[in-house]
Design a protein around this motif. Structure first.
Motif, mmCIF file in Angstrom:
data_model
loop_
_atom_site.group_PDB
_atom_site.id
_atom_site.type_symbol
_atom_site.label_atom_id
_atom_site.label_comp_id
_atom_site.label_asym_id
_atom_site.label_seq_id
_atom_site.Cartn_x
_atom_site.Cartn_y
_atom_site.Cartn_z
ATOM 1 N N LYS A 247 -1.353 16.537 8.348
ATOM 2 C CA LYS A 247 -2.337 17.133 9.131
ATOM 3 C C LYS A 247 -1.629 17.200 10.598
ATOM 4 O O LYS A 247 -0.913 16.440 10.921
ATOM 5 C CB LYS A 247 -3.699 16.590 9.183
ATOM 6 C CG LYS A 247 -3.728 14.998 9.638
ATOM 7 C CD LYS A 247 -3.767 14.645 11.193
ATOM 8 C CE LYS A 247 -3.859 13.366 11.622
ATOM 9 N NZ LYS A 247 -3.281 13.032 12.702
ATOM 10 N N PHE B 109 7.239 0.079 0.180
ATOM 11 C CA PHE B 109 7.406 0.581 1.418
ATOM 12 C C PHE B 109 7.901 -0.549 2.266
ATOM 13 O O PHE B 109 7.417 -1.570 2.335
ATOM 14 C CB PHE B 109 5.882 0.837 1.867
ATOM 15 C CG PHE B 109 5.289 2.254 1.436
ATOM 16 C CD1 PHE B 109 5.398 2.668 0.111
ATOM 17 C CD2 PHE B 109 4.512 3.016 2.144
ATOM 18 C CE1 PHE B 109 4.655 3.720 -0.315
ATOM 19 C CE2 PHE B 109 4.105 4.109 1.968
ATOM 20 C CZ PHE B 109 4.191 4.451 0.569
ATOM 21 N N VAL C 184 5.330 -2.757 4.648
ATOM 22 C CA VAL C 184 3.820 -2.460 4.190
ATOM 23 C C VAL C 184 3.688 -3.238 2.819
ATOM 24 O O VAL C 184 4.205 -2.847 1.821
ATOM 25 C CB VAL C 184 3.565 -1.145 3.909
ATOM 26 C CG1 VAL C 184 1.860 -0.994 3.629
ATOM 27 C CG2 VAL C 184 3.666 -0.178 5.267
ATOM 28 N N SER D 104 -1.592 -4.176 1.187
ATOM 29 C CA SER D 104 -2.030 -3.292 2.312
ATOM 30 C C SER D 104 -1.883 -1.993 2.328
ATOM 31 O O SER D 104 -2.270 -1.062 3.210
ATOM 32 C CB SER D 104 -1.125 -3.878 3.380
ATOM 33 O OG SER D 104 -1.056 -5.641 3.637
ATOM 34 N N ASN D 105 -1.149 -1.481 1.479
ATOM 35 C CA ASN D 105 -0.803 -0.161 1.400
ATOM 36 C C ASN D 105 -2.275 0.637 1.032
ATOM 37 O O ASN D 105 -2.993 0.255 0.324
ATOM 38 C CB ASN D 105 0.120 0.108 0.216
ATOM 39 C CG ASN D 105 0.544 1.749 0.387
ATOM 40 O OD1 ASN D 105 0.040 2.635 0.305
ATOM 41 N ND2 ASN D 105 2.074 1.750 0.506
ATOM 42 N N LEU D 106 -2.424 1.802 1.762
ATOM 43 C CA LEU D 106 -3.456 2.305 1.909
ATOM 44 C C LEU D 106 -3.626 3.118 0.385
ATOM 45 O O LEU D 106 -4.971 3.208 0.180
ATOM 46 C CB LEU D 106 -3.498 3.493 3.088
ATOM 47 C CG LEU D 106 -3.818 2.904 4.246
ATOM 48 C CD1 LEU D 106 -3.468 3.791 5.378
ATOM 49 C CD2 LEU D 106 -5.455 2.389 4.471
ATOM 50 N N LYS E 86 7.886 9.593 -0.991
ATOM 51 C CA LYS E 86 7.373 9.520 0.507
ATOM 52 C C LYS E 86 8.156 10.282 1.436
ATOM 53 O O LYS E 86 9.443 10.105 1.579
ATOM 54 C CB LYS E 86 7.198 8.186 0.861
ATOM 55 C CG LYS E 86 6.789 7.851 2.315
ATOM 56 C CD LYS E 86 5.243 7.670 2.065
ATOM 57 C CE LYS E 86 4.627 7.811 3.506
ATOM 58 N NZ LYS E 86 2.955 8.233 3.475
ATOM 59 N N MET F 244 6.060 7.329 8.773
ATOM 60 C CA MET F 244 4.725 6.400 9.102
ATOM 61 C C MET F 244 4.898 6.394 10.868
ATOM 62 O O MET F 244 5.812 6.364 11.484
ATOM 63 C CB MET F 244 5.241 5.266 8.626
ATOM 64 C CG MET F 244 5.325 5.518 6.984
ATOM 65 S SD MET F 244 4.741 3.900 6.099
ATOM 66 C CE MET F 244 6.341 2.692 6.418
ATOM 67 N N GLY F 245 3.421 6.402 11.305
ATOM 68 C CA GLY F 245 3.221 6.249 12.658
ATOM 69 C C GLY F 245 3.613 7.554 13.309
ATOM 70 O O GLY F 245 3.955 7.611 14.370
ATOM 71 N N GLY F 246 3.690 8.682 12.643
ATOM 72 C CA GLY F 246 3.922 9.888 13.255
ATOM 73 C C GLY F 246 2.782 10.730 13.708
ATOM 74 O O GLY F 246 3.029 11.790 14.364
ATOM 75 N N ILE G 14 0.663 12.413 11.859
ATOM 76 C CA ILE G 14 0.413 13.550 11.008
ATOM 77 C C ILE G 14 -0.258 12.795 9.474
ATOM 78 O O ILE G 14 -0.382 13.704 8.819
ATOM 79 C CB ILE G 14 1.764 14.384 10.488
ATOM 80 C CG1 ILE G 14 3.094 13.301 9.926
ATOM 81 C CG2 ILE G 14 2.098 14.965 11.836
ATOM 82 C CD1 ILE G 14 4.182 14.028 9.552
ATOM 83 N N GLY G 15 -0.810 11.723 9.759
ATOM 84 C CA GLY G 15 -1.619 11.265 9.052
ATOM 85 C C GLY G 15 -1.393 10.692 7.546
ATOM 86 O O GLY G 15 -2.312 11.073 6.838
ATOM 87 N N SER H 186 -3.397 8.388 5.564
ATOM 88 C CA SER H 186 -4.832 8.562 5.466
ATOM 89 C C SER H 186 -4.723 9.789 4.104
ATOM 90 O O SER H 186 -5.642 9.522 3.380
ATOM 91 C CB SER H 186 -5.476 9.371 6.714
ATOM 92 O OG SER H 186 -5.202 8.401 7.562
ATOM 93 N N ASP I 272 -9.046 9.091 9.706
ATOM 94 C CA ASP I 272 -8.829 10.478 9.189
ATOM 95 C C ASP I 272 -8.728 10.696 7.751
ATOM 96 O O ASP I 272 -8.454 11.948 7.379
ATOM 97 C CB ASP I 272 -7.180 10.419 9.516
ATOM 98 C CG ASP I 272 -6.990 10.701 10.986
ATOM 99 O OD1 ASP I 272 -7.738 11.043 11.745
ATOM 100 O OD2 ASP I 272 -5.798 10.641 11.414
ATOM 101 N N THR J 57 -1.805 10.373 17.835
ATOM 102 C CA THR J 57 -1.104 9.488 19.100
ATOM 103 C C THR J 57 0.341 9.743 18.720
ATOM 104 O O THR J 57 1.208 8.832 19.284
ATOM 105 C CB THR J 57 -1.520 7.949 18.816
ATOM 106 O OG1 THR J 57 -1.359 7.678 17.389
ATOM 107 C CG2 THR J 57 -3.190 7.986 19.005
ATOM 108 N N GLY J 58 0.726 10.702 18.248
ATOM 109 C CA GLY J 58 2.262 10.637 18.100
ATOM 110 C C GLY J 58 2.577 9.825 17.004
ATOM 111 O O GLY J 58 2.051 9.154 16.320
#
Ligand SMILES: C[C@](O)(CO)[C@H](O)COP(=O)(O)OP(=O)(O)OC[C@H]1O[C@@H](n2ccc(N)nc2=O)[C@H](O)[C@@H]1O
Ligand SMILES: Nc1ncnc2c1ncn2[C@@H]1O[C@H](COP(=O)(O)OP(=O)(O)OP(=O)(O)O)[C@@H](O)[C@H]1O
Length: 283
Positions: free
Chosen positions: A13, A60, A63, A67-69, A93, A97-99, A101-102, A105, A138, A237-238
């Motif tokens: 997203k 991952f 991760v 803990s993986n979503l 993948k 991660m931490g980009g 772009i969700g 989520s 998200d 948040t980038g």
């Protein structure tokens, strides 16, 4: 015979704008944001098991399995539905991660919808979105699968249909922690709520941008570079930065110039997520 194996897309997203209106007692922030999907994302394969075990086969970095979503989403759905089936899961993948772009989520939402289908639970979208919100702010928009104006912490969704340009998304090689940005004392937290619909032009700013660019020079650099060609924006948040173009050819042209120094990709904006288009085709 119902299907026992399924491969589904898990799209990214963008936040086309993001205003922060205030902070709640629990530390979460009240937002107004505009979500649109990209025809770009991960691909997740699910194979039903009859012994109740949930096993994600793809590792991952950083991760742990539980803990993986993806695993959290599957486990919660299994617990809350009382389902006795399990699942083997593999993911290709590609989303950073931490980009912003969700990715995480989206993976959670794809898992909820995919397992609802494979385990034949018959949950409706409201139930899946409510469970999804417990996994991340998200997740509900990915469950709904329609571009949306979001309020609350991101869970009050009004479907919208903005233009669907081609985007060039630059991916600075830094992972931004959403919690870190939202806890920065310098974050703007008092934007006035937009009361008019559709959101009037001139509201496309992202309130996280000043804090993120201060902390991450690579993000600032990406915004400056892309800003030479189009309006360059920060998503969430980038760390990712994006700009729209009227055609794929124009986005590709700028991509060829910029991706020599920065990683990035070109993708079409979409108001119906590719996950929902795929699920629709299965019915
Ligand atoms: C910034 C956005 O990406 C915009 O779409 C989202 O609001 C973040 O959504 P998300 O990654 O699903 O966020 P979560 O995993 O629920 O929260 C991560 C952390 O971000 C902060 N957080 C998140 C969302 C929100 N509305 N207010 C917050 O303060 C909280 O400190 C939380 O611990
Ligand atoms: N399946 C998953 N995919 C990606 N990250 C995951 C996943 N499961 C757990 N995580 C954790 O969640 C963190 C945030 O990942 P994500 O890719 O969703 O970030 P993001 O794109 O910045 O998200 P957002 O825009 O929702 O803030 C990761 O750094 C990782 O530790």
């Amino acid at each position: 015979m119902p299907a026992t194996r399924l491969t589904l897309p898990s799209p990214a997203k963008l936040n086309l704008m993001l205003h922060i209106l205030g902070r709640r007692e629990d530390g979460y922030h009240e937002l107004q944001t505009l979500f649109q999907f990209l025809d770009y994302g991960d691909e997740i394969t699910y194979a039903v098991r009859d012994d109740g075990v949930i096993h994600l086969h793809t590792a991952f970095e950083g991760v742990p399995h539980d803990s993986n979503l993806i695993v959290k989403a599957a486990t919660k759905l299994q617990e809350q539905s009382g389902c006795s089936l399990g699942v083997d899961i593999w993911i290709e993948k590609i989303l950073p991660m931490g980009g912003g772009i969700g990715g995480g989520s989206s993976n959670a939402a794809t898992t909820l919808l995919g397992l609802n289908h494979l385990w034949q639970l018959g949950w409706d979208e409201d139930q899946l979105a409510t469970l999804g919100l417990t996994l991340g702010a998200d997740v509900p928009v990915f469950v709904r699968g329609h571009a949306a104006f979001a309020e609350g912490v991101g869970e009050k969704l009004t479907p919208v249909d903005p233009e669907e340009p081609w985007y060039l998304v630059l991916v600075p090689q830094v992972s931004v922690s959403t919690a870190e940005i939202f806890s920065d004392p310098l974050l703007t937290r008092n934007s006035s709520p937009i009361k008019v619909r559709p959101v009037p032009k001139g509201n496309s700013r992202n309130d996280c941008l000043p804090v993120v660019t201060r902390r991450y020079p690579d993000v600032r650099n990406a915004l400056n570079l892309l800003g030479n060609f189009t309006e360059a924006k920060l998503t969430g948040t980038g760390s990712c930065v994006f700009g729209g173009f009227p055609s794929k050819a124009e986005a590709d042209k700028v991509s060829a110039l910029l991706t020599e120094t920065l990683t990035g990709f070109v993708a079409k904006g979409s108001n119906i997520s590719m996950l929902h288009r795929k699920l629709q085709s299965l019915l």
